[in-house]
Enzyme design. Structure first.
Site, mmCIF file in Angstrom:
data_model
loop_
_atom_site.group_PDB
_atom_site.id
_atom_site.type_symbol
_atom_site.label_atom_id
_atom_site.label_comp_id
_atom_site.label_asym_id
_atom_site.label_seq_id
_atom_site.Cartn_x
_atom_site.Cartn_y
_atom_site.Cartn_z
ATOM 1 N N HIS A 1 1.927 -6.068 -6.241
ATOM 2 C CA HIS A 1 0.926 -5.667 -7.229
ATOM 3 C C HIS A 1 1.451 -5.740 -8.662
ATOM 4 C CE1 HIS A 1 2.694 -1.478 -6.856
ATOM 5 N NE2 HIS A 1 2.448 -1.497 -8.150
ATOM 6 N N LEU B 1 2.516 -7.025 18.955
ATOM 7 C CA LEU B 1 2.823 -6.488 20.282
ATOM 8 C C LEU B 1 1.673 -6.758 21.242
ATOM 9 C CD1 LEU B 1 4.898 -4.917 21.902
ATOM 10 C CD2 LEU B 1 3.886 -2.785 21.033
ATOM 11 N N ASN C 1 7.395 2.170 -12.679
ATOM 12 C CA ASN C 1 8.508 2.249 -11.734
ATOM 13 C C ASN C 1 8.313 1.304 -10.553
ATOM 14 O OD1 ASN C 1 9.199 5.534 -12.528
ATOM 15 N ND2 ASN C 1 10.870 4.154 -12.022
ATOM 16 N N SER C 2 7.093 0.821 -10.363
ATOM 17 C CA SER C 2 6.797 -0.033 -9.208
ATOM 18 C C SER C 2 7.756 -1.223 -9.151
ATOM 19 C CB SER C 2 5.362 -0.553 -9.277
ATOM 20 O OG SER C 2 4.440 0.482 -9.083
ATOM 21 N N ASP D 1 2.986 -5.398 0.208
ATOM 22 C CA ASP D 1 3.247 -5.201 -1.223
ATOM 23 C C ASP D 1 4.669 -5.575 -1.628
ATOM 24 O OD1 ASP D 1 2.504 -4.722 -3.798
ATOM 25 O OD2 ASP D 1 2.463 -2.545 -3.649
ATOM 26 N N THR E 1 7.191 2.168 -4.922
ATOM 27 C CA THR E 1 5.922 1.451 -4.775
ATOM 28 C C THR E 1 4.705 2.227 -5.252
ATOM 29 O OG1 THR E 1 6.763 0.158 -2.928
ATOM 30 C CG2 THR E 1 4.378 0.373 -3.074
ATOM 31 N N ILE F 1 2.677 6.360 -6.066
ATOM 32 C CA ILE F 1 2.735 7.796 -6.288
ATOM 33 C C ILE F 1 1.439 8.423 -5.788
ATOM 34 C CG2 ILE F 1 4.340 7.767 -8.233
ATOM 35 C CD1 ILE F 1 1.949 7.900 -10.110
ATOM 36 N N LEU G 1 -3.681 -1.931 21.972
ATOM 37 C CA LEU G 1 -4.499 -1.000 21.227
ATOM 38 C C LEU G 1 -4.008 0.385 21.608
ATOM 39 C CD1 LEU G 1 -8.013 -2.595 21.806
ATOM 40 C CD2 LEU G 1 -6.406 -3.005 19.934
#
Length: 454
Positions: free
Chosen positions: A108, A267, A211-212, A138, A228, A230, A270
């Site tokens: 982002h 995997l 800070n990201s 992200d 990432t 807050i 469900l």
């Protein structure tokens, strides 16, 4: 306000000049009674050169808001029109490979950027190129061409414990190389609907906008996470910050470097969370983990011999707390990787080796179509009265984005805006083709209604 601030600054400066000849500066002691004073300075001297500030610029489409009614029945002239508008932004990054100039940050931070400028602690600037990124987790990988770079050594984030000290380094509000400290508040945080795949480290080290993409390190100066997100109503720090674990980041980066993209592991089950009620019903001592509710045919789980009602409690010896955590760890491990699952079957502990398949091996594709479909498993099917469409086979939990927009297990999606869909592929293409609002025409029993996902 500017005038008052200038006058105050001048007054302070004048006072300093007047008294400065009489001031003698005492040197602060490095120890008291022979004991060294605690400080993070030596560690930070080594680490902060490996944390960079990132400045981005570009342009992106902004669509005008219109009455959603017009999408179905209104004036074609009132359809949304997109226009390009310039933008700029600030973030942080971490050098993880000095020789290759590789820098990791959040997707982002650099999304839609046409120009990415990286600034080092010593003031040098480089234009970075994007190697690859993964919006669902992200993570983005950048590359710069520079000498004498400092990389930050990676720690094994699976060894973290709640209460371990943590230090965040980044570029909050454009204040480069700001350092804050705290502890690891929690591990394996998921279900926050911040990203598609979540397995966050929670920390109370102050993290703010900018800070990201920055570093979360331990007291040895080793990278334990990528800052990432807050949690706070004001958008500022309230002592709840989240970081992507370094092991998860490394797995994603390795896939980007090898394949040019992230190839998610699958995997093929469900499932749902183990809680006190499930534990009582199945006679389990543990109240955490993931219970297998269904196994998809010809999936990695079926080939490995997993069974319905197996309770998965660990991956490669590391405990898991929820189905969402299991989902994230499996997806980010990568296609083709072999993992060891710790399970409880009929009250007995077992270990099962599973070679993970790829996402294309199952019907689970909703999270790739749209963020608000995350958590849903889709397959082609029919309504009770024979209409072809896309059936929502399951939704991970009632907190999944797909559930929050109003979708339920058993719903059949018939249309995207005014486009008929009869397969998962139809649905994916129709969602991609829409510019502006996206409405799903859904049938639930005999009731037909619209669900807005954007």
């Amino acid at each position: 306000m500017k005038t008052k601030l200038s006058v105050l600054s001048a007054a302070i400066l004048s006072a300093t000049l007047l008294v400065s000849p009489a001031i003698s500066h005492a040197k602060l002691p490095v120890s008291v009674n022979g004991q060294q004073l605690p400080t993070l300075a030596p560690m930070l001297d080594k680490v902060t050169p490996g944390v960079v500030s990132i400045r981005v610029s570009g342009s992106k489409e902004v669509r005008q808001r219109v009455d959603p009614f017009d999408f179905f029945f209104g004036n074609p002239q009132r359809q949304p029109r997109a226009e390009k508008r310039p933008f700029s932004g600030l973030g942080s990054g971490v050098i993880i490979d000095a020789s290759d100039g590789h820098i990791v940050t959040n997707n982002h931070v650099i999304q839609d950027a046409e120009k990415i400028i990286v600034t080092l602690q010593d003031g040098r600037e480089f234009e970075a190129k994007l190697v690859g990124s993964d919006p669902q987790s992200d993570i983005a990988l950048l590359e710069v061409d520079g000498d004498d770079l400092t990389e930050v050594k990676l720690a094994d984030s699976d060894e973290l414990r709640v209460g371990d000290f943590s230090v965040a380094i980044g570029n909050p509000f454009g204040l480069s190389h700001t350092v804050t400290s705290g502890i690891v508040s929690a591990l394996g945080r998921s279900g926050l609907n911040i990203e598609g795949y979540e397995d966050f480290i929670q920390t109370d080290a102050a993290i703010n906008q900018g800070n990201s993409g920055g570093a979360l390190v331990n007291l040895n100066g080793e990278l334990i996470g990528i800052n990432t997100a807050i949690l706070g109503a004001s958008g500022g720090n309230v002592g709840i910050g989240f970081a992507i674990p370094s092991n998860m980041m490394k797995s994603l980066v390795d896939q980007i470097l090898e394949y040019g993209e992230v190839r998610r592991g699958s995997l093929g089950i469900l499932g749902s969370n183990v809680n006190a009620g499930v534990a009582k019903a199945f006679g389990l001592e543990t109240k955490q983990g993931a219970i297998v509710n269904e196994i998809i045919e010809d999936s990695a789980a079926e080939k490995a011999g997993l069974k319905v009602n197996d309770v998965i409690v660990s991956i490669d010896g590391k405990k898991i707390h929820s189905f969402m955590e299991l989902r994230s760890k499996i997806a980010t491990s990568g296609e083709g990787k072999t993992v060891k699952l710790g399970i409880i079957r009929d009250g007995k502990n077992k270990t099962v080796k599973v070679k993970l398949g790829g996402m294309s091996d199952t019907a689970t594709a909703a999270d790739k179509m749209h963020r608000n479909l995350t958590g849903a498993t889709l397959e082609a099917g029919q309504t009770d009265d024979g209409k072809e469409g896309v059936v929502i086979k399951s939704i991970d939990s009632n907190r999944a984005p797909a559930a929050r927009v109003g979708l339920e297990e058993g719903d059949v999606i018939l249309m995207v805006n005014r486009t008929r869909v009869e397969s998962v592929r139809d649905l994916s293409k129709a969602v991609d083709d829409v510019e502006g609002y996206i409405f799903l025409r859904v049938q639930r029993g005999t009731r037909i209604f619209n669900v807005q996902i954007q």
